[in-house]
Design a protein around this motif. Sequence first.
Motif, PDB file in Angstrom:
ATOM      1  N   ALA A  35       0.825  -1.208   0.000  1.00 59.05           N
ATOM      2  CA  ALA A  35       0.000   0.000   0.000  1.00 59.05           C
ATOM      3  C   ALA A  35       0.859   1.257   0.000  1.00 59.05           C
ATOM      4  CB  ALA A  35      -0.934  -0.015   1.203  1.00 59.05           C
ATOM      5  N   VAL A  36       1.874   1.310   0.818  1.00 55.63           N
ATOM      6  CA  VAL A  36       2.743   2.496   0.890  1.00 55.63           C
ATOM      7  C   VAL A  36       3.470   2.703  -0.427  1.00 55.63           C
ATOM      8  CG1 VAL A  36       4.814   3.429   1.982  1.00 55.63           C
ATOM      9  CG2 VAL A  36       3.001   2.448   3.392  1.00 55.63           C
ATOM     10  N   LEU A  40       2.583   1.790  -3.394  1.00 52.71           N
ATOM     11  CA  LEU A  40       1.644   2.217  -4.434  1.00 52.71           C
ATOM     12  C   LEU A  40       1.228   3.675  -4.257  1.00 52.71           C
ATOM     13  CD1 LEU A  40      -0.606  -0.944  -4.735  1.00 52.71           C
ATOM     14  CD2 LEU A  40       1.105  -0.133  -6.359  1.00 52.71           C
ATOM     15  N   LEU A  41       1.016   4.071  -3.024  1.00 50.08           N
ATOM     16  CA  LEU A  41       0.584   5.446  -2.769  1.00 50.08           C
ATOM     17  C   LEU A  41       1.700   6.451  -3.025  1.00 50.08           C
ATOM     18  CD1 LEU A  41      -1.551   4.892   0.435  1.00 50.08           C
ATOM     19  CD2 LEU A  41      -2.372   5.306  -1.890  1.00 50.08           C
ATOM     20  N   MET A  42       2.928   6.049  -2.840  1.00 48.52           N
ATOM     21  CA  MET A  42       4.062   6.953  -3.023  1.00 48.52           C
ATOM     22  C   MET A  42       4.585   6.976  -4.456  1.00 48.52           C
ATOM     23  SD  MET A  42       4.249   8.318  -0.268  1.00 48.52           S
ATOM     24  CE  MET A  42       4.918   8.579   1.310  1.00 48.52           C
ATOM     25  N   GLY A  55      -3.914   6.869 -11.739  1.00 45.89           N
ATOM     26  CA  GLY A  55      -4.842   6.066 -10.949  1.00 45.89           C
ATOM     27  C   GLY A  55      -5.113   4.723 -11.579  1.00 45.89           C
ATOM     28  N   THR A 105      -2.180   2.522 -10.961  1.00 45.99           N
ATOM     29  CA  THR A 105      -2.169   2.131  -9.544  1.00 45.99           C
ATOM     30  C   THR A 105      -3.197   1.037  -9.279  1.00 45.99           C
ATOM     31  OG1 THR A 105      -1.475   4.353  -8.912  1.00 45.99           O
ATOM     32  CG2 THR A 105      -2.405   2.979  -7.178  1.00 45.99           C
ATOM     33  N   ARG A 106      -4.400   1.169  -9.825  1.00 48.39           N
ATOM     34  CA  ARG A 106      -5.436   0.143  -9.632  1.00 48.39           C
ATOM     35  C   ARG A 106      -4.993  -1.200 -10.235  1.00 48.39           C
ATOM     36  NH1 ARG A 106      -8.613   4.682 -10.527  1.00 48.39           N
ATOM     37  NH2 ARG A 106      -8.762   4.277 -12.767  1.00 48.39           N
ATOM     38  N   ILE A 137      -2.441  -2.652  -7.912  1.00 43.67           N
ATOM     39  CA  ILE A 137      -3.115  -3.150  -6.696  1.00 43.67           C
ATOM     40  C   ILE A 137      -3.795  -4.483  -6.989  1.00 43.67           C
ATOM     41  CG2 ILE A 137      -5.046  -2.745  -5.112  1.00 43.67           C
ATOM     42  CD1 ILE A 137      -4.300   0.235  -5.190  1.00 43.67           C
TER      43      ILE A 137
END
Length: 117
Positions: free
Chosen positions: A23-24, A26-28, A33, A36-37, A40
């Motif tokens: 999660a970290v 991917l968020l950084m 989007g 990222t999806r 994920i």
Amino acid sequence: MSDNNDFGAFLIGFTIGALTGAAVSLLMAPQSGEETRKIIREKAIELREKAVETYDETKLRAEEAYEEAREKAGELAELTKKKAEEIKQKGQVVVEEQREKLADSIRPKKGEGSKSA
């Protein structure tokens, strides 16, 4: 039992660490989007596969431990049965010896029974 608890704690820690790290990262990461999806989704699939693999390994280890414990319990039961039979036989010998001693002590000796008072 302690090994199973340690392994379970390790597995939980590993899973939580993997999720947090994914999660970290991917968020950084500087990406769209949609990208990222997609990442994920791929990581979720990977993690699910690892979880299934770990579950299967754990299940196999548990089944093996169960069978081993079952065999040892059977062996112990058989050993206990043999020891009980040995003790029973020894006890019967002792009882018979004590009966003979008691019978000998109760029987009048030669010459004692024919005296009159």
